[in-house]
Design a protein around this motif. Structure first.
Motif, mmCIF file in Angstrom:
data_model
loop_
_atom_site.group_PDB
_atom_site.id
_atom_site.type_symbol
_atom_site.label_atom_id
_atom_site.label_comp_id
_atom_site.label_asym_id
_atom_site.label_seq_id
_atom_site.Cartn_x
_atom_site.Cartn_y
_atom_site.Cartn_z
ATOM 1 N N ARG A 4 37.113 42.285 53.299
ATOM 2 C CA ARG A 4 35.756 41.876 52.921
ATOM 3 C C ARG A 4 34.939 43.019 52.312
ATOM 4 O O ARG A 4 33.842 42.781 51.802
ATOM 5 C CB ARG A 4 35.034 41.306 54.130
ATOM 6 C CG ARG A 4 35.633 39.994 54.635
ATOM 7 C CD ARG A 4 34.685 39.276 55.547
ATOM 8 N NE ARG A 4 33.429 38.981 54.880
ATOM 9 C CZ ARG A 4 32.323 38.622 55.513
ATOM 10 N NH1 ARG A 4 32.324 38.501 56.834
ATOM 11 N NH2 ARG A 4 31.209 38.371 54.849
ATOM 12 N N SER A 5 35.453 44.221 52.365
ATOM 13 C CA SER A 5 34.723 45.335 51.747
ATOM 14 C C SER A 5 34.556 45.125 50.251
ATOM 15 O O SER A 5 33.609 45.638 49.635
ATOM 16 C CB SER A 5 35.452 46.656 52.024
ATOM 17 O OG SER A 5 36.713 46.668 51.366
ATOM 18 N N LEU A 12 31.480 42.429 60.096
ATOM 19 C CA LEU A 12 31.866 41.040 59.855
ATOM 20 C C LEU A 12 30.823 40.046 60.333
ATOM 21 O O LEU A 12 31.044 38.831 60.278
ATOM 22 C CB LEU A 12 33.203 40.748 60.561
ATOM 23 C CG LEU A 12 34.371 41.657 60.181
ATOM 24 C CD1 LEU A 12 35.587 41.338 61.030
ATOM 25 C CD2 LEU A 12 34.710 41.539 58.704
ATOM 26 N N ASP A 45 27.860 36.705 56.732
ATOM 27 C CA ASP A 45 28.709 36.026 55.761
ATOM 28 C C ASP A 45 28.345 36.493 54.354
ATOM 29 O O ASP A 45 27.466 37.339 54.163
ATOM 30 C CB ASP A 45 28.590 34.514 55.896
ATOM 31 C CG ASP A 45 27.153 34.017 55.720
ATOM 32 O OD1 ASP A 45 26.359 34.721 55.075
ATOM 33 O OD2 ASP A 45 26.831 32.934 56.238
ATOM 34 N N MET A 46 29.013 35.916 53.365
ATOM 35 C CA MET A 46 28.828 36.409 51.998
ATOM 36 C C MET A 46 27.396 36.188 51.504
ATOM 37 O O MET A 46 26.827 37.054 50.831
ATOM 38 C CB MET A 46 29.830 35.734 51.063
ATOM 39 C CG MET A 46 29.751 36.242 49.624
ATOM 40 S SD MET A 46 31.045 35.590 48.550
ATOM 41 C CE MET A 46 32.478 36.440 49.179
ATOM 42 N N GLU A 55 33.682 42.529 48.772
ATOM 43 C CA GLU A 55 32.578 41.627 48.438
ATOM 44 C C GLU A 55 31.395 42.376 47.835
ATOM 45 O O GLU A 55 30.709 41.871 46.952
ATOM 46 C CB GLU A 55 32.127 40.866 49.684
ATOM 47 C CG GLU A 55 33.151 39.858 50.196
ATOM 48 C CD GLU A 55 32.683 39.189 51.472
ATOM 49 O OE1 GLU A 55 31.595 39.545 51.973
ATOM 50 O OE2 GLU A 55 33.405 38.317 51.988
ATOM 51 N N ARG A 78 25.196 38.811 52.999
ATOM 52 C CA ARG A 78 25.450 40.105 52.353
ATOM 53 C C ARG A 78 24.772 40.160 50.975
ATOM 54 O O ARG A 78 24.182 41.174 50.606
ATOM 55 C CB ARG A 78 26.952 40.338 52.204
ATOM 56 C CG ARG A 78 27.664 40.624 53.521
ATOM 57 C CD ARG A 78 29.103 41.020 53.284
ATOM 58 N NE ARG A 78 29.744 41.519 54.496
ATOM 59 C CZ ARG A 78 30.870 42.216 54.515
ATOM 60 N NH1 ARG A 78 31.496 42.491 53.378
ATOM 61 N NH2 ARG A 78 31.379 42.644 55.643
ATOM 62 N N MET A 128 39.826 36.422 46.398
ATOM 63 C CA MET A 128 38.400 36.715 46.476
ATOM 64 C C MET A 128 37.866 37.365 45.205
ATOM 65 O O MET A 128 36.649 37.367 44.979
ATOM 66 C CB MET A 128 38.122 37.654 47.661
ATOM 67 C CG MET A 128 38.367 37.036 49.026
ATOM 68 S SD MET A 128 38.279 38.268 50.341
ATOM 69 C CE MET A 128 36.610 38.876 50.130
#
Length: 700
Positions: free
Chosen positions: A479-480, A413, A416-417, A482, A420, A520
């Motif tokens: 969040r996986s 975590l 952030d996006m 993403e 990533r 998301m």
């Protein structure tokens, strides 16, 4: 140390990777021209011996990396203090005081053993000799000659210049550079009697009449097996010992080959010695001699056991595969712990060494290379150098995708996006398949999250009670998704993974997290039609959350009702309230009649997905039925027909086509009896307006 080792590689690798220059055979040179200068013969000898060529290169490297020599303090004359004593003794006619020598010639100390120089002159001579040795050690012969001239000792400058090989371009068979001045071609330089000079230097180095520092200087000028012991007395570091041995090997080989040739006109014109050492025998002796440096004891600096000295020796011996294997074994066995100060720089060096060898087509052991690159990637991760991970992971070959995916998973975590996305783009920039990396990263992240999350077993969760904040594994699971939603090419995988995550959250009662996940996801996922089973499941989840949002809006609308409303406001509120309830009734009824998340429920056992879908239905189908029933009954005072709708809902629940009754389980709040009790209360509510017919309300 690392920089010097790279300098060594830069020096020796060109000779190993390029074809040798086609030089004439030294014996053919002499046959063609008996007056061939010794420098030309030496070049031809070196050109026909790859190992000798490499050793000369190593010697030059050792000289370039040697400490810069420092000259002695400036002097105003030759033996100035001793000269004063000698002059005074001559004037007085008596013996010199303080046991001074009686003459000023350079060899007087060797002849008058009981006498010596003045203390200051003796110290200067020692410092000068040490500075001259440092110049020879650094390969700066011209500097040593100039130093002797400044010290007013031209004879010593001449003896040092004797180390130069004789050369005379005008009589050489070498190709002449026509740009050179003709006068330069006629000039000769170097030592015509170098063999005689060398024997004299050896005798001086072995003479006990000379001071030790003088003997060391002559041993360095003419290194040989006879003088190597004297030369080693001046060696302080491991590099000094290596230089001494390499100088002896080079000088002995050149001298030996020159003797086999007969030396030519300038070395006495002797007949050649046919019993000289063959190349293969000499190669074996060189290896044996240099191998002995593994155990040499040093006075200063790092010892022979240091990894970089070990590496340098193996590079010179051309045993790089063994060197890489041994370092990989040290990493595997833990003999080089991560906490060691040398771990990071050594991993960096060997990782780049493996990559360098691969670039220039030098074989490297593949498994050892994998171990080393993996260790270096861990070093980069620990140092937070994320931008370099993809570059080095790409060198892992078949394991590159998985290894870079492991790194991306380790971000958890912390990124952030946007970070990533950038990390994923680096995979493409460094030759990795970005889609494979994205899929692998998402899969490993999901696996990691599920390892930390509780399994779906036991009683069904409550979705009425206030839910706790999400845990770290739950956020990681959310969040996986993403990783597979950055690019359209991985959307099919994202669809499948979204279904897996959604099933888990809904089956564990985490509706808020499931809704966060849905928000998301890119809208393009709803347009995917294959595989049909996955696409249908995803659409069913979207259908469920549309209903859930509608129910929330109904509750919000109910909260807007207040006792004191004017007529227009109440009518507007009632109209909105009626519309929301109508939509909720329509959508829930459609879901109940559409085999929502229905799978092969008649087959007991089955796979994990089927069990999870059954669990989701058992949680939410009764919940939707009871909530819709409560809304309809609770709104009967505002919308009279809703009570009739609530009672008609019973027919849908009891319909054999939908088998909704099978989703009620024997748990509080989800028993079929609980729903039937609510239906009984609705029937009784129908009698509130009077009359004794409980079914009259159905016709309203």
């Amino acid at each position: 140390m690392e920089e010097r080792t790279w300098g060594l590689l830069q020096a020796v690798m060109p000779a190993r990777k390029t074809n040798p220059t086609d030089l004439p055979n030294p014996r053919a040179l002499l046959a063609q021209n008996p007056y061939t200068p010794t420098s030309t013969l030496a070049q031809a000898i070196m050109g026909h011996s790859p190992l000798l060529t490499e050793l000369v290169v190593v010697r030059e490297w050792l000289q370039e990396t040697a400490p810069s020599p420092l000259g002695p303090e400036a002097t105003t004359g030759y033996w100035r203090f001793t000269k004063l004593g000698v002059m005074q003794a001559l004037r007085s006619g008596g013996p010199a005081r303080d046991a001074l020598v009686s003459r000023m010639d350079p060899d007087v100390c060797a002849r008058e053993k009981s006498a010596g120089l003045a203390v200051d002159d003796a110290n200067y001579e020692k410092n000068l000799a040490m500075a001259l040795y440092a110049c020879v050690r650094a390969g700066r012969i011209d500097d040593a000659v100039e130093m002797c001239r400044k010290a007013n000792q031209p004879w010593k400058a001449a003896s040092i210049r004797g180390a130069r090989l004789f050369q005379w371009p005008a009589i050489s068979t070498e190709e002449i550079d026509h740009e050179e001045d003709d006068d330069d071609l006629d000039l000769s330089s170097g030592n015509r009697q170098r063999k005689l000079w060398k024997s004299t230097c050896i005798r001086a180095a072995l003479s006990t009449n000379l001071p030790e520092y003088e003997r060391v200087l002559y041993a360095a000028l003419a290194p040989s097996q006879q003088t190597v012991a004297v030369l080693k007395t001046a060696c302080r570091t491991w590099e000094d010992y290596l230089w001494a041995q390499v100088c002896v090997l080079c000088e002995e080989r050149e001298s030996g080959e020159m003797d086999r040739l007969g030396g030519g006109f300038w070395e006495g014109g002797m007949e050649g010695d046919t019993d000289g050492e063959e190349e293969s025998e000499w190669v074996a002796r060189v290896a044996e001699t240099l191998e002995a440096l593994k155990d040499v004891a040093v006075v200063e600096g790092l010892g022979s056991e240091h990894a970089f000295h070990y590496s340098q020796l193996h590079i010179i011996l051309d045993k790089t595969e063994m060197m890489i294997e041994n370092f990989a074994d040290a990493l595997r066995s833990g003999s080089l712990p991560v906490s060691s100060r040398e771990h990071a720089p050594l991993c960096r060096f060997f990782a780049h060494l493996c990559l360098y060898f691969q670039m220039i087509d030098i074989p490297v052991p593949p498994l050892a290379t994998q171990v080393i690159l993996e260790s270096y990637l861990q070093v980069l991760e620990a140092a937070g150098q994320r931008e370099l991970i993809a570059l080095y992971a790409g060198a892992l070959g078949d394991n590159a995708v998985e290894r870079y995916a492991m790194f991306l998973v380790s971000l958890e975590l912390s990124a952030d996006m946007s970070e990533r996305r950038l990390a994923l783009m680096r995979a493409r920039d460094h030759g990795l398949d970005m889609d494979r990396v994205a899929v692998a990263t998402a899969e490993r992240t999901i696996e990691k999250a599920f390892e930390a999350l509780p399994p779906l077993r036991g009683s069904l969760p409550s979705i009425i009670a206030l839910q706790p904040p999400p845990t770290r594994p739950e956020l990681l699971l959310v969040r996986s998704i993403e990783w597979t939603t950055f690019h359209e090419s991985t959307f099919p995988t994202a669809l499948e993974q979204a279904n897996v995550i959604m099933r888990y959250f809904l089956a564990s009662g985490r509706v808020t997290l499931a809704r966060q996940l849905l928000d998301m996801l890119p809208p393009e996922l709803a347009a995917i039609g294959e595989p049909e089973e996955m696409a249908t499941e995803y659409l069913h989840y979207r259908q469920f959350f549309v209903i859930w949002e509608t129910l929330d809006k109904v509750v919000e609308s109910q909260a807007l009702e207040v006792a004191r409303m004017n007529r227009d406001t109440r009518l507007a509120w009632l109209d909105d309230y009626r519309g929301l309830i109508d939509r909720a009734h329509e959508r829930i009824t459609k879901l109940l009649e559409s085999e929502w998340l229905v799978t092969d429920v008649e087959t007991p056992g089955g796979n994990r997905r089927r069990r999870e879908l059954i669990r989701v239905r058992q949680i939410y189908v009764p919940e939707l039925i009871i909530r819709l029933h409560s809304l309809l009954v609770g709104s009967r005072h505002h919308i009279k027909e809703n009570l009739s709708r609530a009672l008609h809902l019973v027919n849908t629940v009891a319909d054999l086509r939908y088998k909704l009754y099978e989703d009620f389980v024997n748990e509080d709040g989800r028993r079929l009896d609980d729903y039937l009790g609510a239906v009984r209360q609705a029937v009784l509510a129908g009698l509130e307006t009077g009359g004794s017919d409980p079914f009259r309300v159905l016709s309203l």
